[in-house]
Design a protein around this motif. Sequence first.
Motif, PDB file in Angstrom:
ATOM      1  N   LYS A 147      -6.630 -74.306 -26.439  1.00 31.36           N
ATOM      2  CA  LYS A 147      -5.540 -74.442 -27.398  1.00 31.36           C
ATOM      3  C   LYS A 147      -5.414 -75.912 -27.779  1.00 31.36           C
ATOM      4  O   LYS A 147      -5.558 -76.795 -26.939  1.00 31.36           O
ATOM      5  CB  LYS A 147      -4.237 -73.897 -26.830  1.00 31.36           C
ATOM      6  CG  LYS A 147      -3.717 -74.560 -25.571  1.00 31.36           C
ATOM      7  CD  LYS A 147      -2.492 -73.821 -25.046  1.00 31.36           C
ATOM      8  CE  LYS A 147      -1.990 -74.437 -23.737  1.00 31.36           C
ATOM      9  NZ  LYS A 147      -1.336 -75.718 -23.886  1.00 31.36           N
ATOM     10  N   GLU A 153      -4.039 -73.901 -16.910  1.00 32.04           N
ATOM     11  CA  GLU A 153      -5.252 -74.027 -17.711  1.00 32.04           C
ATOM     12  C   GLU A 153      -5.532 -75.510 -17.892  1.00 32.04           C
ATOM     13  O   GLU A 153      -4.656 -76.255 -18.335  1.00 32.04           O
ATOM     14  CB  GLU A 153      -5.090 -73.351 -19.070  1.00 32.04           C
ATOM     15  CG  GLU A 153      -6.360 -73.384 -19.912  1.00 32.04           C
ATOM     16  CD  GLU A 153      -6.201 -72.671 -21.243  1.00 32.04           C
ATOM     17  OE1 GLU A 153      -7.019 -71.784 -21.534  1.00 32.04           O
ATOM     18  OE2 GLU A 153      -5.263 -73.008 -21.993  1.00 32.04           O
ATOM     19  N   GLN A 167     -11.849 -75.778 -16.946  1.00 32.97           N
ATOM     20  CA  GLN A 167     -13.045 -75.540 -17.732  1.00 32.97           C
ATOM     21  C   GLN A 167     -13.660 -76.891 -18.120  1.00 32.97           C
ATOM     22  O   GLN A 167     -12.940 -77.861 -18.343  1.00 32.97           O
ATOM     23  CB  GLN A 167     -12.719 -74.746 -18.988  1.00 32.97           C
ATOM     24  CG  GLN A 167     -12.124 -73.368 -18.702  1.00 32.97           C
ATOM     25  CD  GLN A 167     -11.789 -72.622 -19.970  1.00 32.97           C
ATOM     26  OE1 GLN A 167     -12.644 -72.420 -20.824  1.00 32.97           O
ATOM     27  NE2 GLN A 167     -10.530 -72.212 -20.099  1.00 32.97           N
ATOM     28  N   LEU A 178     -14.395 -76.916 -33.619  1.00 32.53           N
ATOM     29  CA  LEU A 178     -15.286 -76.310 -32.637  1.00 32.53           C
ATOM     30  C   LEU A 178     -14.642 -76.224 -31.257  1.00 32.53           C
ATOM     31  O   LEU A 178     -14.897 -75.274 -30.496  1.00 32.53           O
ATOM     32  CB  LEU A 178     -16.586 -77.104 -32.557  1.00 32.53           C
ATOM     33  CG  LEU A 178     -17.498 -77.028 -33.786  1.00 32.53           C
ATOM     34  CD1 LEU A 178     -18.624 -78.054 -33.679  1.00 32.53           C
ATOM     35  CD2 LEU A 178     -18.065 -75.632 -33.953  1.00 32.53           C
ATOM     36  N   GLU A 231     -11.737 -75.479 -30.462  1.00 30.83           N
ATOM     37  CA  GLU A 231     -10.786 -74.364 -30.351  1.00 30.83           C
ATOM     38  C   GLU A 231     -11.426 -73.135 -29.712  1.00 30.83           C
ATOM     39  O   GLU A 231     -10.756 -72.368 -29.020  1.00 30.83           O
ATOM     40  CB  GLU A 231     -10.220 -74.022 -31.723  1.00 30.83           C
ATOM     41  CG  GLU A 231      -9.007 -73.115 -31.662  1.00 30.83           C
ATOM     42  CD  GLU A 231      -8.220 -73.112 -32.953  1.00 30.83           C
ATOM     43  OE1 GLU A 231      -7.081 -72.609 -32.925  1.00 30.83           O
ATOM     44  OE2 GLU A 231      -8.723 -73.591 -33.984  1.00 30.83           O
ATOM     45  N   THR A 232     -12.730 -72.945 -29.931  1.00 31.31           N
ATOM     46  CA  THR A 232     -13.387 -71.755 -29.385  1.00 31.31           C
ATOM     47  C   THR A 232     -14.524 -72.090 -28.420  1.00 31.31           C
ATOM     48  O   THR A 232     -15.189 -71.178 -27.915  1.00 31.31           O
ATOM     49  CB  THR A 232     -13.957 -70.887 -30.531  1.00 31.31           C
ATOM     50  OG1 THR A 232     -14.862 -71.682 -31.324  1.00 31.31           O
ATOM     51  CG2 THR A 232     -12.846 -70.370 -31.422  1.00 31.31           C
ATOM     52  N   ALA A 233     -14.747 -73.358 -28.149  1.00 30.93           N
ATOM     53  CA  ALA A 233     -15.881 -73.763 -27.313  1.00 30.93           C
ATOM     54  C   ALA A 233     -15.710 -73.298 -25.868  1.00 30.93           C
ATOM     55  O   ALA A 233     -14.599 -73.285 -25.327  1.00 30.93           O
ATOM     56  CB  ALA A 233     -16.048 -75.277 -27.354  1.00 30.93           C
ATOM     57  N   SER A 234     -16.831 -72.948 -25.257  1.00 30.28           N
ATOM     58  CA  SER A 234     -16.829 -72.614 -23.835  1.00 30.28           C
ATOM     59  C   SER A 234     -17.792 -73.498 -23.045  1.00 30.28           C
ATOM     60  O   SER A 234     -17.727 -73.556 -21.822  1.00 30.28           O
ATOM     61  CB  SER A 234     -17.205 -71.145 -23.620  1.00 30.28           C
ATOM     62  OG  SER A 234     -18.490 -70.870 -24.161  1.00 30.28           O
ATOM     63  N   VAL A 242     -19.959 -78.794 -27.523  1.00 31.86           N
ATOM     64  CA  VAL A 242     -19.481 -78.985 -28.888  1.00 31.86           C
ATOM     65  C   VAL A 242     -20.477 -79.908 -29.582  1.00 31.86           C
ATOM     66  O   VAL A 242     -20.553 -81.102 -29.276  1.00 31.86           O
ATOM     67  CB  VAL A 242     -18.065 -79.595 -28.907  1.00 31.86           C
ATOM     68  CG1 VAL A 242     -17.656 -79.950 -30.322  1.00 31.86           C
ATOM     69  CG2 VAL A 242     -17.064 -78.633 -28.283  1.00 31.86           C
TER      70      VAL A 242
END
Length: 253
Positions: A2, A130, A175, A210, A212-215, A218
């Motif tokens: 987020k 988180e 993460q 990027l 926002e959805t990166a796991s 980037v």
Amino acid sequence: MKLSGNTIFITGATSGIGRGLAEAFHSRGNKVIIGGRRKALLDEVTRANPGMDAVEIDVSSPAQIASVTESLKQKYPALNVLITNAGIMPFDDVTGPLDDAQAVHLVNTNLLGPVRISGALIEHLKKQPEAFIINNSSVVAYIPMSMAALYSATKAAIHSYSLSQRFALRETSVQVLEIAPPWVDTDLIYKSGDARAMQLEPFIAETMALLETASTEVVVEAGQQLRNSAGPNEHEVVNYLNQMIIDNPLPMP
């Protein structure tokens, strides 16, 4: 991740990519604390961004890292994002004698700095619902520049370390993301205005989108070709890139 509601500490945030990320997160409603060596520049950034905080820190100093991170944990109990951005990029010459002092300072800043800061904050981050460690590497982690051989090697090490961190922390709330920028026209060396460099503003905008959805990583579109060139056929790409730099050198300031 987020992009709002976080408490973020970012090192090397008085200019370039670090400042760009700090201001982008600040504008999205995060509590941002910037770190840097020079108080005058820290004051300049915080004046331009009311509500942003700053701490003086030299990431090449273990003692300063220990002191500053302890203070951060006490003052910002909700701290849940660490962005290890501070770095230096001296040129070197692997065909000649080693400048040992420069090499040690480079490794202390670019590699051991992020490692030490992560280690100092990891237990605090694991207590958050988180949390994120975001390491700033470079596309030269994959396809090195021979004129900055040790810099490239430190970025390759940060990529490797990020892979290990990500796996080791997989069952925690932390993460690990890695930003691998292409050549961005900042004052890491000096702003050259070279047309081959990506401008800072579009780099920051694309990176934030990027994130926002990166796991894992980037990598903006301008860096994808070099990122994807690593592997069995990388030798030809290394030769091509470095010969291109020799044939078309950076404009001098």
